[in-house]
Design an enzyme around this catalytic site. Structure first.
Site, PDB file in Angstrom:
ATOM      1  N   LYS A  85     -51.764  13.162  11.810  1.00 15.66           N
ATOM      2  CA  LYS A  85     -50.552  13.538  11.950  1.00 15.66           C
ATOM      3  C   LYS A  85     -49.579  12.187  11.580  1.00 15.66           C
ATOM      4  O   LYS A  85     -49.697  11.060  12.303  1.00 15.66           O
ATOM      5  CB  LYS A  85     -50.028  13.797  13.209  1.00 15.66           C
ATOM      6  CG  LYS A  85     -50.558  15.297  13.384  1.00 15.66           C
ATOM      7  CD  LYS A  85     -50.125  16.516  12.765  1.00 15.66           C
ATOM      8  CE  LYS A  85     -48.905  17.272  13.122  1.00 15.66           C
ATOM      9  NZ  LYS A  85     -48.975  18.059  14.264  1.00 15.66           N
ATOM     10  N   CYS A 127      -7.706  27.880  17.094  1.00  8.48           N
ATOM     11  CA  CYS A 127      -6.749  28.781  17.542  1.00  8.48           C
ATOM     12  C   CYS A 127      -6.630  29.398  19.013  1.00  8.48           C
ATOM     13  O   CYS A 127      -5.974  29.988  19.474  1.00  8.48           O
ATOM     14  CB  CYS A 127      -7.074  30.117  16.514  1.00  8.48           C
ATOM     15  SG  CYS A 127      -8.499  30.907  17.143  1.00  8.48           S
ATOM     16  N   CYS A 185     -11.838  28.935  20.468  1.00 11.49           N
ATOM     17  CA  CYS A 185     -12.023  28.421  19.345  1.00 11.49           C
ATOM     18  C   CYS A 185     -11.345  27.149  19.369  1.00 11.49           C
ATOM     19  O   CYS A 185      -9.906  27.021  19.851  1.00 11.49           O
ATOM     20  CB  CYS A 185     -11.371  29.358  18.221  1.00 11.49           C
ATOM     21  SG  CYS A 185     -11.059  28.516  16.737  1.00 11.49           S
ATOM     22  N   CYS A 228      -7.507  32.861  12.475  1.00  9.77           N
ATOM     23  CA  CYS A 228      -7.749  31.627  12.996  1.00  9.77           C
ATOM     24  C   CYS A 228      -7.482  30.647  11.750  1.00  9.77           C
ATOM     25  O   CYS A 228      -8.126  30.727  10.834  1.00  9.77           O
ATOM     26  CB  CYS A 228      -9.302  31.510  13.335  1.00  9.77           C
ATOM     27  SG  CYS A 228      -9.588  29.727  13.693  1.00  9.77           S
ATOM     28  N   LYS A 237     -51.113  17.391   4.296  1.00 11.95           N
ATOM     29  CA  LYS A 237     -50.840  18.693   5.214  1.00 11.95           C
ATOM     30  C   LYS A 237     -49.526  19.310   5.223  1.00 11.95           C
ATOM     31  O   LYS A 237     -48.498  18.472   5.612  1.00 11.95           O
ATOM     32  CB  LYS A 237     -50.855  18.038   6.921  1.00 11.95           C
ATOM     33  CG  LYS A 237     -51.131  19.119   8.056  1.00 11.95           C
ATOM     34  CD  LYS A 237     -51.435  18.567   9.301  1.00 11.95           C
ATOM     35  CE  LYS A 237     -51.534  19.808   9.983  1.00 11.95           C
ATOM     36  NZ  LYS A 237     -50.356  20.288  10.325  1.00 11.95           N
ATOM     37  N   CYS A 277     -15.577  32.234  16.781  1.00  6.45           N
ATOM     38  CA  CYS A 277     -14.367  32.819  16.732  1.00  6.45           C
ATOM     39  C   CYS A 277     -14.097  33.802  15.959  1.00  6.45           C
ATOM     40  O   CYS A 277     -14.455  33.983  14.583  1.00  6.45           O
ATOM     41  CB  CYS A 277     -13.701  31.699  16.484  1.00  6.45           C
ATOM     42  SG  CYS A 277     -11.815  32.236  16.034  1.00  6.45           S
ATOM     43  N   ASP A 304     -42.133  19.302  16.302  1.00  2.00           N
ATOM     44  CA  ASP A 304     -43.550  19.159  16.516  1.00  2.00           C
ATOM     45  C   ASP A 304     -44.090  18.069  17.530  1.00  2.00           C
ATOM     46  O   ASP A 304     -44.913  18.167  18.091  1.00  2.00           O
ATOM     47  CB  ASP A 304     -43.858  18.681  15.071  1.00  2.00           C
ATOM     48  CG  ASP A 304     -43.695  19.720  13.978  1.00  2.00           C
ATOM     49  OD1 ASP A 304     -43.922  19.682  12.862  1.00  2.00           O
ATOM     50  OD2 ASP A 304     -43.276  21.135  14.505  1.00  2.00           O
ATOM     51  N   TYR A 326     -55.906  26.097  -0.145  1.00  2.00           N
ATOM     52  CA  TYR A 326     -56.760  24.711   0.352  1.00  2.00           C
ATOM     53  C   TYR A 326     -58.101  24.799   0.945  1.00  2.00           C
ATOM     54  O   TYR A 326     -58.894  24.231   1.309  1.00  2.00           O
ATOM     55  CB  TYR A 326     -55.810  23.846   1.405  1.00  2.00           C
ATOM     56  CG  TYR A 326     -55.348  24.704   2.556  1.00  2.00           C
ATOM     57  CD1 TYR A 326     -56.329  25.238   3.276  1.00  2.00           C
ATOM     58  CD2 TYR A 326     -53.967  24.673   2.881  1.00  2.00           C
ATOM     59  CE1 TYR A 326     -55.703  26.005   4.658  1.00  2.00           C
ATOM     60  CE2 TYR A 326     -53.567  25.170   3.777  1.00  2.00           C
ATOM     61  CZ  TYR A 326     -54.393  26.090   4.636  1.00  2.00           C
ATOM     62  OH  TYR A 326     -53.944  26.679   5.745  1.00  2.00           O
ATOM     63  N   GLU A 337     -56.436  15.773   2.137  1.00  2.00           N
ATOM     64  CA  GLU A 337     -55.338  16.747   1.628  1.00  2.00           C
ATOM     65  C   GLU A 337     -54.284  16.644   2.359  1.00  2.00           C
ATOM     66  O   GLU A 337     -54.207  16.352   3.623  1.00  2.00           O
ATOM     67  CB  GLU A 337     -55.986  18.287   1.706  1.00  2.00           C
ATOM     68  CG  GLU A 337     -57.304  18.781   1.111  1.00  2.00           C
ATOM     69  CD  GLU A 337     -57.580  20.096   1.461  1.00  2.00           C
ATOM     70  OE1 GLU A 337     -56.935  21.158   1.479  1.00  2.00           O
ATOM     71  OE2 GLU A 337     -58.620  20.112   1.923  1.00  2.00           O
ATOM     72  N   ASP A 390     -46.218  21.261   5.433  1.00  2.00           N
ATOM     73  CA  ASP A 390     -45.338  22.074   6.462  1.00  2.00           C
ATOM     74  C   ASP A 390     -44.973  23.213   6.357  1.00  2.00           C
ATOM     75  O   ASP A 390     -43.918  23.527   5.818  1.00  2.00           O
ATOM     76  CB  ASP A 390     -44.175  20.993   6.899  1.00  2.00           C
ATOM     77  CG  ASP A 390     -43.923  20.909   8.081  1.00  2.00           C
ATOM     78  OD1 ASP A 390     -44.373  21.659   8.835  1.00  2.00           O
ATOM     79  OD2 ASP A 390     -42.851  20.145   8.682  1.00  2.00           O
TER      80      ASP A 390
HETATM   81 ZN   LIG Z   1     -10.343  30.293  15.923  1.00  2.00          ZN
END
Ligand SMILES: [Zn+2]
Length: 706
Positions: free
Chosen positions: A333, A431, A428, A451, A132, A446, A50, A244, A130, A134
């Site tokens: 903000k 592995c 990976c 693994c 704000k 992976c 933001d 709102y 009010e 998100d």
């Molecule tokens: Zn792996």
């Protein structure tokens, strides 16, 4: 519609007083903001946070204010979001849903208020403050007190029809209370949909379990949840909403003030935010903002500021708009809770589904009252885009219960000469298998079923209650078995009985426990195919998609040979899951594993028939639209599901029947266009209760409609 992906157009304006570098900068900002908007609104994948987005928007606004000739019609300052994605019907907002201008401090707020007073030639005028929230803005229209349509904001002019999904949100009234008396015949209520912080972690845990990428923050997840094409999916998300504003009112008197409008909406059963308060002066507004900052941490939803509105509706009308921003409202903000620290090292974890998740080891730093020592780096692309390097000074941010994140390299960062871009591992880390990144997904994986890093967690998942339900195979045993060399893949689990004597020598594993475990493993061979498919932990295959798959493929032999085309023809299976499943089956170690499971006859038992598998509704896809007399739409949908059918929110070629109640609208038209069978409530009830099939079900388009 401008093509947001096209490179910045360097149109050198005839206004030669604008310096070239300003023209170039404005084009660059427009391109960046447009791209970020598209990623945010259409793909639920925010690229800029933001503060970054605001920063660019403010800079662009400033340039355009200084050089009005730079203000092109496609400038993001002229629009609020993005056009709707495919899959939802488009809704034209009768009254545009506007954006708000932002201020960041008291001076900015004072200047806004004074401009309004000068314009009005007034000394003061009351305001309403009010929180704000998100979330995601929605406009909900009620006709004769009954919810008729819910639409997202979209680009402010046109949004998406998400009525089916919004109906699943419990805090949104389906009918307005006092509809006979007080609610206007036609009224549009506006508000913000959000996912409570307390439920965000659960949702991400479920997604991780299903091998889906985690949502970055609750707002992102609210947007993703609301824009599910299958409203059944939305229904599973604990979305909530605060109203709102009144969008518009037909054939009834409008409230005189915004405050009155809020009270009226509350009276009709629309949930409004309790914190909302009135203020007569800038000092009172600042006190309210201070309070909002204090309570922020204790709220179960994210807020990023306070919205201040002039209370009187008549004065709002007089003030009108500047461009797309109302003069009568402004957003104050909050600064994000951020801190600067050193990124000591970048680590990559391997999860159960093989997702490689990068995280930052940080020099501990206090952010918003909490010491943060590690933070997420999201994914490979994020690291590359922001060029995070070990040793960098970085900005860390946290909001609510969200996992702390590294936002950007600090602007004051001075890199050492020998610093190099982080190289995300191609293989990976556990592995050494080459990783895979599908085009539509930011996650690198992976895909090796053996693994070691994944295996312990996979084994635990395989044995878990919703999977193969092997009692006695918990976290510790799932660690011990591979570490002590008993098993190196899932199939080997079913050969453990031959090593009973070795198992008995395991620390703390008495004879009884070993025998119980071996029995539980043997018994698990007979779990239904859907359980086995889920238990394998293939990315994207949660318990629900495993069930859909098992209706088509009754054993591993069939599934092993499935092509992408075959998989895609199954309702609920999308292209990513289909591609992942085919890739999974083609992987050498996985081939061996599946082969082993087939030889051992694991999951080979016929599926225990679903309670209603032989009901003609089973496997048939419905969309319910319009108003039914004898039941609500959600009731109709749950009856379909109980009988083994599928109730979806959007009419597609895969829809077998559209159940059209009174005042069926765009969905009916779409069904007629696609040639989907349309049935009325009576036919639907006969179908459900007596199993009388109204007309041969689709798929349409390649049968009777052609
Ligand atoms: Zn792996």
């Amino acid at each position: 519609m401008p093509d947001n992906d096209s490179p910045p157009q360097l149109q050198f304006d005839s206004d030669s007083s604008v310096p070239e570098q300003v023209v170039v900068r404005a084009a660059q900002l427009r391109a960046e903001i447009n791209r970020a908007n598209r990623l945010y609104y259409l793909e639920n994948a925010p690229e800029l946070d933001d503060a970054e987005w605001d920063g660019r928007m403010q800079e662009l606004l400033a340039l355009e204010t200084e050089h009005p000739s730079l203000r092109t019609p496609d400038s993001p300052t002229q629009r609020v979001g993005a056009p709707p994605a495919d899959g939802f019907d488009e809704v034209v907002h009768p009254v545009p849903m506007l954006s708000l201008g932002n201020v960041f401090d008291e001076d900015g707020l004072r200047a806004w208020y004074q401009r309004a007073l000068d314009y009005l030639e007034l000394e003061s005028t009351p305001m309403v403050c009010e929180l704000k929230i998100d979330g995601l803005a929605l406009a909900i229209t009620y006709r004769d007190g009954v919810m008729a349509r819910a639409a997202t904001r979209g680009d402010g002019e046109r949004g998406e029809d998400v009525t089916a999904n919004v109906r699943t949100i419990r805090s949104v009234p389906l009918t307005l209370e006092g509809a006979e008396g007080t609610a206007p015949p036609v009224v549009e209520l506006r508000g913000e949909v959000f996912l409570p912080n307390s439920r965000f972690a659960d949702l991400n845990a479920e997604r991780e379990e299903a091998g889906l990428p985690a949502y970055v923050n609750p707002r992102n997840s609210a947007s993703g949840s609301l824009r599910q094409l299958d409203s059944g999916e939305t229904a599973k998300r604990p979305l909530d909403m605060f109203f709102y504003a009144l969008g518009y009112v037909e054939n009834a008197e409008e409230p005189a003030s915004h405050w009155d409008a809020l009270q009226a909406m509350k009276g009709w059963g629309g949930r409004t935010n309790e914190w909302t308060r009135r203020a007569d002066t800038v000092e009172e507004v600042m006190a309210a903002i201070g309070n909002a900052g204090e309570v922020r941490e204790s709220l179960d939803y994210g807020i990023d500021g306070v919205v201040i509105k002039i209370d009187s509706i008549a004065i709002q009308r007089r003030l009108g708009y500047v461009g797309r921003d109302p003069r009568w409202a402004i957003a104050f903000k909050f600064p994000a809770e951020q801190a600067e620290t050193t990124l000591k090292a970048i680590h990559v974890n391997v999860g159960r589904t093989g997702a490689l998740t990068p995280w930052a080891e940080l020099e501990p730093v206090v952010v918003g009252g909490v010491t943060v020592g590690r933070a997420t780096l999201h994914n490979k692309d994020e690291i590359a885009r922001k060029d995070f390097r070990e040793g960098d000074r970085v900005v860390v941010q946290r909001a609510g219960d969200v996992i702390p994140q590294v936002v950007e390299v600090s602007s004051r960062n001075k890199r050492s000469a020998d610093s190099a871009p982080f190289e995300f591992p191609d293989a990976c880390p556990s592995c050494g298998t080459n990783t895979v990144q599908t085009e539509d997904e930011a996650v690198t994986r992976c895909v090796n079923a053996t693994c070691p890093a994944q295996f312990e967690r996979l084994l635990e998942h395989f044995a878990s209650r919703r999977a193969m339900d092997i009692e006695g195979l918990g976290e510790r045993v799932a660690q011990d078995l591979p570490r002590l060399g008993f098993i190196s893949n899932i199939a080997a689990l079913y050969n453990l009985r031959s090593r009973r004597d070795d198992l008995l020598e395991l620390d703390k594993m008495g004879e009884k426990r070993v025998d119980n475990l071996l029995t539980a493993i043997d018994e698990s061979k007979f779990r239904p195919m859907s359980r086995l498919m889920y238990a394998l932990g293939i990315p994207g295959i949660g318990s629900e998609s495993a069930e859909w798959l098992s209706r088509r493929f009754h054993d591993l032999k069939g599934l092993r040979k499935a092509t992408e085309e075959e998989l895609l023809s199954i309702d609920g299976i999308g292209p990513i899951v289909a591609a992942t499943l085919v890739a999974y089956m083609a992987q050498e170690q996985n081939e061996d594993l599946i082969e082993g499971l087939i030889d051992l006859k694991v999951g080979a038992r016929d599926e225990t028939p679903e309670p209603s598998a032989d009901h003609p509704v089973s496997g048939v896809t419905f969309v319910v639209t319009g108003r039914l007399d004898s039941m609500s739409r959600s009731e109709a949908q749950s009856r379909i599901k109980i009988l083994g059918g599928k109730a979806t929110g959007a009419v597609t070629k895969k829809t077998n029947y559209l159940v059209a109640g009174a005042e069926a609208g765009s969905k009916l038209k779409k069904a007629q266009r696609l040639g989907v069978h349309v049935i009325n409530e009576g036919e639907f009830i006969e179908f459900m209760d007596a199993g009388i099939v109204p007309i041969a079900p689709g798929p349409v388009g390649n049968s009777d409609a052609s």
